[in-house]
Design a protein around this motif. Structure first.
Motif, PDB file in Angstrom:
ATOM      1  N   GLY A  89       5.072   6.383   8.530  1.00  0.00           N
ATOM      2  CA  GLY A  89       3.947   5.775   9.222  1.00  0.00           C
ATOM      3  C   GLY A  89       2.763   5.603   8.297  1.00  0.00           C
ATOM      4  N   ASN A  90       2.513   6.611   7.471  1.00  0.00           N
ATOM      5  CA  ASN A  90       1.424   6.559   6.518  1.00  0.00           C
ATOM      6  C   ASN A  90       1.640   5.422   5.517  1.00  0.00           C
ATOM      7  OD1 ASN A  90      -1.056   7.553   5.578  1.00  0.00           O
ATOM      8  ND2 ASN A  90      -0.048   8.807   4.048  1.00  0.00           N
ATOM      9  N   ASP A  91       2.851   5.267   5.015  1.00  0.00           N
ATOM     10  CA  ASP A  91       3.163   4.181   4.085  1.00  0.00           C
ATOM     11  C   ASP A  91       2.938   2.827   4.743  1.00  0.00           C
ATOM     12  OD1 ASP A  91       3.846   6.020   2.126  1.00  0.00           O
ATOM     13  OD2 ASP A  91       6.006   5.776   2.396  1.00  0.00           O
ATOM     14  N   ALA A  92       3.377   2.680   5.975  1.00  0.00           N
ATOM     15  CA  ALA A  92       3.213   1.412   6.690  1.00  0.00           C
ATOM     16  C   ALA A  92       1.735   1.113   6.912  1.00  0.00           C
ATOM     17  CB  ALA A  92       3.964   1.452   8.018  1.00  0.00           C
ATOM     18  N   ILE A  93       0.960   2.119   7.256  1.00  0.00           N
ATOM     19  CA  ILE A  93      -0.479   1.943   7.473  1.00  0.00           C
ATOM     20  C   ILE A  93      -1.166   1.556   6.166  1.00  0.00           C
ATOM     21  CG2 ILE A  93      -2.598   3.255   7.933  1.00  0.00           C
ATOM     22  CD1 ILE A  93      -0.965   4.655  10.198  1.00  0.00           C
ATOM     23  N   GLU A  94      -0.835   2.244   5.090  1.00  0.00           N
ATOM     24  CA  GLU A  94      -1.421   1.915   3.793  1.00  0.00           C
ATOM     25  C   GLU A  94      -1.053   0.493   3.374  1.00  0.00           C
ATOM     26  OE1 GLU A  94      -0.506   4.947   0.921  1.00  0.00           O
ATOM     27  OE2 GLU A  94      -1.500   6.503   2.107  1.00  0.00           O
ATOM     28  N   ASP A  95       0.172   0.073   3.658  1.00  0.00           N
ATOM     29  CA  ASP A  95       0.593  -1.295   3.331  1.00  0.00           C
ATOM     30  C   ASP A  95      -0.242  -2.320   4.086  1.00  0.00           C
ATOM     31  OD1 ASP A  95       2.551  -0.431   1.568  1.00  0.00           O
ATOM     32  OD2 ASP A  95       4.207  -0.708   2.979  1.00  0.00           O
ATOM     33  N   VAL A  96      -0.460  -2.091   5.381  1.00  0.00           N
ATOM     34  CA  VAL A  96      -1.239  -3.033   6.195  1.00  0.00           C
ATOM     35  C   VAL A  96      -2.670  -3.137   5.672  1.00  0.00           C
ATOM     36  CG1 VAL A  96      -2.243  -3.393   8.498  1.00  0.00           C
ATOM     37  CG2 VAL A  96       0.173  -2.805   8.262  1.00  0.00           C
ATOM     38  N   ILE A  97      -3.307  -1.999   5.448  1.00  0.00           N
ATOM     39  CA  ILE A  97      -4.683  -2.011   4.952  1.00  0.00           C
ATOM     40  C   ILE A  97      -4.740  -2.652   3.572  1.00  0.00           C
ATOM     41  CG2 ILE A  97      -6.639  -0.575   4.232  1.00  0.00           C
ATOM     42  CD1 ILE A  97      -5.707   1.436   6.455  1.00  0.00           C
ATOM     43  N   GLY A  98      -3.831  -2.266   2.698  1.00  0.00           N
ATOM     44  CA  GLY A  98      -3.793  -2.826   1.350  1.00  0.00           C
ATOM     45  C   GLY A  98      -3.576  -4.333   1.355  1.00  0.00           C
ATOM     46  N   GLN A  99      -2.692  -4.808   2.226  1.00  0.00           N
ATOM     47  CA  GLN A  99      -2.448  -6.253   2.313  1.00  0.00           C
ATOM     48  C   GLN A  99      -3.684  -6.982   2.828  1.00  0.00           C
ATOM     49  OE1 GLN A  99       1.158  -6.863   4.604  1.00  0.00           O
ATOM     50  NE2 GLN A  99       2.322  -5.553   3.235  1.00  0.00           N
ATOM     51  N   GLN A 100      -4.384  -6.383   3.797  1.00  0.00           N
ATOM     52  CA  GLN A 100      -5.591  -7.042   4.288  1.00  0.00           C
ATOM     53  C   GLN A 100      -6.671  -7.059   3.208  1.00  0.00           C
ATOM     54  OE1 GLN A 100      -8.444  -5.535   7.317  1.00  0.00           O
ATOM     55  NE2 GLN A 100      -7.693  -7.279   8.533  1.00  0.00           N
ATOM     56  N   LEU A 101      -6.855  -5.957   2.494  1.00  0.00           N
ATOM     57  CA  LEU A 101      -7.835  -5.934   1.416  1.00  0.00           C
ATOM     58  C   LEU A 101      -7.512  -6.990   0.360  1.00  0.00           C
ATOM     59  CD1 LEU A 101      -8.354  -2.084   0.993  1.00  0.00           C
ATOM     60  CD2 LEU A 101     -10.030  -3.739   1.868  1.00  0.00           C
ATOM     61  N   GLN A 102      -6.242  -7.118   0.013  1.00  0.00           N
ATOM     62  CA  GLN A 102      -5.833  -8.128  -0.971  1.00  0.00           C
ATOM     63  C   GLN A 102      -6.086  -9.530  -0.433  1.00  0.00           C
ATOM     64  OE1 GLN A 102      -4.809  -7.544  -4.238  1.00  0.00           O
ATOM     65  NE2 GLN A 102      -5.242  -9.724  -4.333  1.00  0.00           N
ATOM     66  N   ALA A 103      -5.824  -9.740   0.849  1.00  0.00           N
ATOM     67  CA  ALA A 103      -6.072 -11.051   1.454  1.00  0.00           C
ATOM     68  C   ALA A 103      -7.558 -11.407   1.361  1.00  0.00           C
ATOM     69  CB  ALA A 103      -5.594 -11.066   2.903  1.00  0.00           C
TER      70      ALA A 103
END
Length: 133
Positions: free
Chosen positions: A21-35
């Motif tokens: 869950g932590n990995d998935a959450i970090e991926d979502v936040i990281g992808q939004q920051l990159q966007a």
């Protein structure tokens, strides 16, 4: 001994589930920051929860809000993930982020588990602790 093995198995399973869950959450936040870094507001919009999307109505208004209200997110340089708090469908992920000038910020991302995966349900700036001499 058998009870110990069962408890150990349950702990390993729970820790593994939390890490996923932590990995998935970090991926979502990281992808939004990159966007936001790429100025791809439509991609950033996809990571917002249905409530956030309902509040702003479209990616353009959402992007304007982030640019004006969260300049450290709009012009982020790097991010480091800190503690994940809460349980169930709503978790709080703290993130240390640097803005374009290099200043550091701690943000708390409210993460909502949806049928489409984790979505960002809000962001708040964590106030710096007061220091005394």
């Amino acid at each position: 001994m058998r009870i110990f093995a069962i408890v150990l198995t349950m702990w390993v399973w729970a820790f593994g589930a939390a890490a996923q869950g932590n990995d998935a959450i970090e991926d979502v936040i990281g992808q939004q920051l990159q966007a936001f870094t790429d100025r791809d507001v439509a991609a950033a919009w996809e990571h917002a929860s249905p409530m956030i999307q309902g509040m702003f109505g479209n990616p353009v208004r959402f992007g304007q809000m982030v640019e004006q209200g969260y300049p450290m997110v709009w012009d982020n340089r790097d991010a480091a993930f800190m503690e994940l708090e809460g349980s169930g469908q709503l978790l709080l992920q703290k993130v240390f982020i640097r803005d374009a000038e290099g200043a550091g910020w701690v943000l708390s991302y409210a993460m909502l588990q949806t049928d489409a995966g984790w979505k960002i349900n809000g962001v708040s700036v964590v106030p710096a602790p007061e220091l005394s001499a």
